[in-house]
Design an enzyme around this catalytic site. Structure first.
Site, short mmCIF file in Angstrom:
data_model
loop_
_atom_site.label_atom_id
_atom_site.label_comp_id
_atom_site.label_asym_id
_atom_site.label_seq_id
_atom_site.Cartn_x
_atom_site.Cartn_y
_atom_site.Cartn_z
N THR A 10 42.09 28.28 46.24
CA THR A 10 41.15 27.15 46.31
C THR A 10 41.83 25.82 46.00
OG1 THR A 10 40.55 27.59 44.03
CG2 THR A 10 39.17 28.57 45.71
N THR A 11 42.75 25.84 45.02
CA THR A 11 43.45 24.59 44.68
C THR A 11 44.37 24.21 45.84
OG1 THR A 11 43.48 25.41 42.43
CG2 THR A 11 44.81 23.48 42.89
N ASP A 20 40.96 27.28 37.20
CA ASP A 20 40.56 27.63 38.55
C ASP A 20 40.07 26.38 39.29
OD1 ASP A 20 40.08 29.42 40.56
OD2 ASP A 20 37.97 29.62 40.01
N ASP A 64 37.97 37.69 40.26
CA ASP A 64 38.95 37.09 41.18
C ASP A 64 39.89 38.16 41.73
OD1 ASP A 64 37.89 34.64 40.75
OD2 ASP A 64 39.39 34.00 39.28
#
Ligand code: ADP
Ligand code: MG
Length: 529
Positions: A91-92, A58, A382
């Site tokens: 997020t990445t 993550d 998530d």
């Protein structure tokens, strides 16, 4: 050192070198998470100060655990954290997009384009992306919502776990769905997760209502009760603890007895008061005195003690009750309503299950070891975040870089219509979007340039659904992402592009970095003799 006397104690970098330095920091950060993107992304092993380890795929977890001091790197980490809070995913991608935008800007800056103009071009491109994304979005079926939730788990755990958790997350989001005049929402914090080591991941299930590993405080209390009123006490029903320096002067026989009698009377009064409110279910944060326990049982009340504050809060929200500190002062307004409350024995452990009007659900997270249960918990959190966003907005976009390629193609055409140098900024923005399919290919062991070219060609030669062609990482070929079931929530893709643009623009606008110089003499407080 700065030549301005006022800034003598300040390290200063200005203009181009400040920008270059900042962009390098952003790119260094992106390179730390680049290899985790997508279903073929690799994991990172994180080790904290205390030697605790965590294996994760993550992006935001990797970044938040990094001890980074560079202010620009921190700005990027913040962008990723905000993405995590708002969208729970992407997020990445946010960090990669932002760093790519900055890298492309640097090429323009070296050719003499001012950063402020590039920033304006970015802003124009971003506004256009908002319109384009709306036209690329698809309406979804339940099956597709499931696929989108599953896509958000790509790279986390194995296939079977992803399918199971995606289904459970969608169901849980429905259980906490809330409709009112301002629209539909779903609050993931209303879903409780109860970890249970032992068994297998496949035993993980969702239970309607709130589940606590608690037994009622008296075996004779009713095991199961129907709807009624609940009182929640942010304390206990106990005798007052004697202060350590308190003295009781025993002057005659019977003083101690009457002191005890008074205490019991106080307990009786509290139970009487609870009875008079018509309460049939009671939960306390602290203990319940033996005397009160017997009285509560006689009153036919089902009672629980030592309930965690977080569980009391969930109960309060589910039942519409207010936590009370002082039993004697509680009124009928503080009470809440529940549908049923029961104790059940699950594999030798007694559980308390409360169903409430306001819905709420509990995930029983199972796995053979605590580490696996932890992974189930994190992945579910998530998936649940994504599923809750989908309750609010169920539009979907094709994943696997399809949407990013489609946006880039349209943006290039749009850029041509901009007469000024901002055109170059908009083009740099379009190029940056392609970082997603490139890195997905890279991580799958494919050639990023060839793959991107194939995708662009397939989209421009394709028919009506050509915009849906992306890289199916598992099939290692361009294919229709809707048919392959690689779908992403609209809100996540949108937020990730918006957040990345915001971070890139604010970094582009910095042309002066002032670092307060650390005075070595001040670094440590001198030791006293
Ligand atoms: P992020 O932190 O940005 O969500 P992930 O590692 O979760 O990063 O990767 C998300 C990206 O992986 C998305 O662009 C998504 O479309 C893509 N993806 C997920 N599954 C597949 C798949 N089977 N084929 C191609 N791309 C996929
Ligand atoms: Mg993801």
């Amino acid at each position: 050192m700065s030549d301005v006397p006022l800034l003598r104690d300040t390290e200063r970098t200005t203009g181009r070198s400040a920008l270059q330095n900042n962009i390098q920091a952003a790119m260094a950060l992106a390179s730390a998470v680049r290899s985790t993107l997508g279903p073929s992304g690799l994991d990172k092993l994180l080790i904290d100060d205390d030697g605790r380890t965590l294996v994760t795929n993550d992006g935001v977890t990797v970044l938040e655990s990094a001890k980074v001091e560079h202010p620009v790197a921190r700005m990027m980490i913040n962008a990723s954290s905000i993405q995590d809070k708002i969208a729970r995913d992407g997020t990445t991608s946010t960090v990669l997009l932002s760093a790519e935008m900055l890298q492309n800007s640097w090429h323009l800056v070296t050719q003499g384009v001012h950063p402020a103009i590039i920033a304006r071009g970015f802003r124009m491109a971003e506004e256009h992306v908002r319109e384009l994304l709306g036209s690329l979005a698809l309406n979804s079926s339940r099956e597709q919502l499931l696929q989108a939730t599953k896509t958000s788990l790509s790279g986390k755990g194995h296939e079977a776990m992803q399918s199971l958790l995606a289904t459970l997350a969608l169901d849980a989001a429905q259980a906490v769905r809330f409709d009112d005049a301002s629209g539909t929402s779903a609050d993931p914090t209303r879903v409780k997760v109860l970890p249970q080591a032992g068994g297998s991941i496949q035993d993980t299930r969702l239970v309607t209502g709130l589940v606590l590993a608690k037994n009622r405080i008296h075996q004779e209390m009713p095991r199961s009760i129907g709807s009624g009123k609940i009182l929640l006490i942010d304390g206990g029903i106990e005798r007052r603890a004697l202060m350590s320096d308190m003295k009781i002067n025993v002057t005659s026989t019977g003083v101690l007895d009457s002191f005890r009698k008074k205490e019991i009377e106080l307990l009786q009064q509290q139970v009487e008061h609870i009875k008079s409110l018509g309460v049939s279910l009671l939960a306390c944060k602290e203990g319940v005195d033996d005397e009160a326990r017997v009285l509560l049982n006689e009153a036919g009340i089902q009672a629980f003690r030592r309930v965690a504050r977080s569980d009391l809060d969930l109960l309060a929200r589910g039942c519409g009750a207010t936590l009370v500190h002082d039993v004697q002062r509680s009124t009928s307004k503080d009470l809440g309503a529940f549908i049923s409350s029961k104790n059940e024995n699950w594999a030798g452990v007694v559980h308390w299950i409360v169903e409430t009007e306001e819905g709420g659900a509990t995930l029983i997270a199972c796995g053979s070891t605590e580490t696996i249960v932890g992974e189930v918990e994190r992945s579910f959190a998530d998936a649940l975040g994504v599923a809750c966003r989908l309750v609010e907005d169920d539009r979907l976009l094709p994943g696997g870089g399809a949407t990013h390629v489609a946006l880039a193609r349209r943006l290039r055409r749009f850029a041509e219509s901009i007469p000024g140098r901002e055109q170059l900024g908009a083009e740099a923005f379009a190029d940056a979007l392609e970082v997603i399919p490139r890195v997905l290919a890279e991580n799958a062991g494919l050639d990023p340039i060839d793959t991107l070219l194939k995708l662009v060609a397939a989209q421009s030669n394709g028919g009506a659904d050509a915009d849906q062609i992306g890289l199916n990482v598992l099939a290692r070929n361009p294919s229709n992402m809707v048919e392959s079931g690689v779908l992403e929530p609209y809100g996540i893709a949108f937020q990730s592009i918006a957040g990345a643009t915001e971070a890139a623009i604010s970094i582009l606008r910095i042309d002066d970095v002032l670092w307060a110089r650390q005075d070595p003499a001040m670094a440590e407080v001198p030791e006293m003799d």
